[in-house]
Design a protein around this motif. Structure first.
Motif, PDB file in Angstrom:
ATOM      1  N   ALA A  83     -10.251  -5.910  -3.051  1.00 23.49           N
ATOM      2  CA  ALA A  83      -9.571  -4.958  -2.166  1.00 23.49           C
ATOM      3  C   ALA A  83      -9.658  -3.544  -2.737  1.00 23.49           C
ATOM      4  N   ILE A  84      -9.519  -3.436  -4.062  1.00 19.13           N
ATOM      5  CA  ILE A  84      -9.596  -2.114  -4.705  1.00 19.13           C
ATOM      6  C   ILE A  84     -11.005  -1.541  -4.507  1.00 19.13           C
ATOM      7  N   ALA A  85     -12.004  -2.407  -4.654  1.00 18.74           N
ATOM      8  CA  ALA A  85     -13.394  -1.961  -4.533  1.00 18.74           C
ATOM      9  C   ALA A  85     -13.743  -1.592  -3.095  1.00 18.74           C
ATOM     10  N   GLU A  86     -13.144  -2.317  -2.147  1.00 15.93           N
ATOM     11  CA  GLU A  86     -13.589  -2.148  -0.759  1.00 15.93           C
ATOM     12  C   GLU A  86     -12.835  -1.123   0.063  1.00 15.93           C
ATOM     13  N   GLY A  87     -11.784  -0.549  -0.415  1.00 18.99           N
ATOM     14  CA  GLY A  87     -11.069   0.423   0.413  1.00 18.99           C
ATOM     15  C   GLY A  87      -9.825   0.900  -0.320  1.00 18.99           C
ATOM     16  N   GLY A  88      -9.617   0.331  -1.475  1.00 17.57           N
ATOM     17  CA  GLY A  88      -8.464   0.715  -2.284  1.00 17.57           C
ATOM     18  C   GLY A  88      -7.191   0.067  -1.766  1.00 17.57           C
ATOM     19  N   VAL A  89      -6.162   0.064  -2.590  1.00 16.61           N
ATOM     20  CA  VAL A  89      -4.843  -0.360  -2.122  1.00 16.61           C
ATOM     21  C   VAL A  89      -3.865   0.761  -2.443  1.00 16.61           C
ATOM     22  N   ASP A  90      -2.852   0.906  -1.558  1.00 17.82           N
ATOM     23  CA  ASP A  90      -1.848   1.951  -1.760  1.00 17.82           C
ATOM     24  C   ASP A  90      -0.610   1.427  -2.468  1.00 17.82           C
ATOM     25  N   GLY A  91      -0.486   0.103  -2.505  1.00 16.15           N
ATOM     26  CA  GLY A  91       0.663  -0.477  -3.185  1.00 16.15           C
ATOM     27  C   GLY A  91       0.458  -1.972  -3.347  1.00 16.15           C
ATOM     28  N   VAL A  92       1.140  -2.557  -4.320  1.00 16.62           N
ATOM     29  CA  VAL A  92       1.075  -4.012  -4.524  1.00 16.62           C
ATOM     30  C   VAL A  92       2.498  -4.556  -4.533  1.00 16.62           C
TER      31      VAL A  92
END
Ligand code: ZN
Length: 487
Positions: A83-92
């Motif tokens: 997910a980080i590689a494909e579009g990033g995440v804003d929060g976990v």
């Protein structure tokens, strides 16, 4: 707004020989996670894109096997990295219990949170929702931006807590506040049956949170009771507060800590409690029926193995010695492979499918821990959690065995086994305080301080790694000055 969601939810008794693994966990992935947690998105939820990781939840049990944890980790962190590689995440967002043990690991939730932090970096917020019977290590506290837990035991605010964490996550992403947090460790470890928030002092202690949050202008404040059946330094009470003022989070944590410590002598069992012999004597002479006895040390609801027979043996001996003819049901025992004594004195193992053909014959059933019970097989049944089950009867004494670990907490479960609670004089269950339907049916009851993986008499257990001083192990009257850890 891309929020990654996942977790691992189990409480593991390190004093249990049971190992929790693939068969014990119910796993959510993909749409399952979106459906389960998406309901907490605020109205304008269109802007929120849930990135499903993996969420695995099991009944309380023993330590988790390395194999299961490795498989869970590979999936969880693999999906997060992707997910980080494909579009990033804003929060976990982590949904955990907080008292998981994995064979060979001491602080599972701390390690998970630290690894998430490593992967997402310092700028992406991490929020975590827990059970108040979980533990908060410094590592966990340091790795996450926001930490909360239930405010009720028995837990009736699970959904509310999950939503609070979800909403906090959204605020963290939208408002980018400089959120401070404070933690105080409380040197007390209490068994679950003393931590009800329905009676004092739990009611007032948890009841103060709303006021403290309002008075100090906090985002949140939480109190953990900790999990007492793991031999780890992180097992003890804790308080965490969050807010934008460092002075206020510190003052609030201090205030709650002082109150917690001030009421430490008052935590008591939530119902009548005694050791085996007096509890058995009370049930045998009681004219109130059904009389419930709760075999607490083996409570699968807290992590017990569900196979101890010491209390059953003592009860049966006392019953026979008294010449009792009371109707007695013992629910239940985890017996994955039923066995009987063969004619030649050896052991004959019989799968559950083969048991019906034994109906009507008197046999000696070889139950766990060497308890030989001469009985006839009265009935087969199916239990939602326990799978195949059988009722073994010796006169008016019935012992229920099941293929998988379970807990007889509802009337329907007893009825499936052919037992009407009102027809019984004595009913033994493996829990702590009685589940609501049983409590309503009970004419009288007692919680019994039996040994086991979740022994409620903590000082009898072989701990080596707890942090000291710690009540009740070092008494209740040592000096304690709250140390506030602030981030
Ligand atoms: Zn709990």
């Amino acid at each position: 707004m891309r929020i990654a969601i996942g977790g691992l939810h189990i409480e593991s008794s390190e004093f249990s020989e049971y190992r929790s693994s693939f068969d014990d966990f119910r796993v959510l992935e993909d749409e399952g996670i979106v459906e389960r947690y998406g309901i907490y998105a605020p109205e304008a939820g269109d802007a929120i894109d849930i990135v499903p990781l993996i969420h695995a939840r099991a009944l309380p049990g023993g330590p988790v096997t390395c194999e299961f944890f490795a498989a869970w980790s590979e999936r969880f962190f693999g999906l997060l990295e992707q997910a980080i590689a494909e579009g990033g995440v804003d929060g976990v967002l982590l949904y955990v219990h907080g008292a998981a043990s994995v064979v060979g690991m001491d602080d599972v939730e701390g390690a998970i949170a630290a690894r998430v932090r490593e992967l997402v970096g310092a700028e992406v917020p991490i929020a975590c929702a827990m059970d108040l019977h979980g533990n908060v290590s410094d590592e966990l506290f340091d790795a996450v931006d926001y930490l909360t837990c239930y405010r009720t035991a028995p837990h009736v605010d699970e959904a509310e807590t999950e939503m609070r964490a979800f909403r906090a996550m959204v605020r963290l992403i939208e408002e980018r506040p400089h959120l401070h947090r404070a933690k105080v460790d409380i040197p007390i470890l209490l068994p679950g049956e003393k931590t009800s928030t329905e009676v004092e002092p739990g009611a007032s202690l948890y009841g103060m949170l709303e006021r403290v949050i309002a008075e100090h202008g906090l985002w949140d404040a939480s109190i953990w009771m900790g999990y007492p059946w793991a031999d780890q330094a992180r097992c003890h009470g804790a308080i965490v507060t969050e807010g934008t003022s460092i002075a206020e989070v510190r003052a609030a944590a201090d205030e709650i800590a002082e109150t917690y410590w001030a009421v430490r002598h008052e935590f008591a069992f939530v119902g009548p409690t005694d050791h085996e012999a007096p509890a058995i004597a009370a049930a045998l002479v009681s004219e109130r029926q059904p009389f419930f006895l709760s075999d607490m040390g083996d409570n699968p609801g807290a992590g017990g193995f569900d196979d101890t027979t010491g209390f059953l043996r003592e009860l049966h001996e006392a019953y026979r010695a008294a010449g009792s003819e009371k109707r007695l049901t013992y629910a239940s025992l985890y017996v994955p492979k039923p066995a009987v004594r063969a004619d030649d004195g050896g052991t004959l193992e019989l799968p559950y499918e083969a048991l019906p053909m034994l109906r009507g014959r008197e046999l000696t059933f070889l139950l766990p821990h060497g308890f030989a019970f001469t009985a006839t097989l009265e009935r087969m049944f199916v239990d939602a959690m326990g799978g195949e089950g059988a009722v073994l009867a010796n006169g008016n004494v019935k012992v229920l065995i099941t293929q998988a670990r379970t807990q007889f907490g509802t009337r329907r479960q007893f009825e499936a086994a052919g037992i009407t609670l009102e027809d019984e004089d004595i009913v033994v269950v493996k829990m702590g305080y009685l589940e609501p339907e049983l409590s309503a049916a009970a004419a009288d009851w007692m919680m019994v301080l039996t040994p086991g993986a979740v022994d409620q008499d903590l000082v009898r257990l072989p701990f080596h790694h707890l942090s000291h001083p710690l009540a009740p192990f070092d008494g209740f009257d040592f000096d304690f000055a709250p140390e506030v850890r602030v981030r």
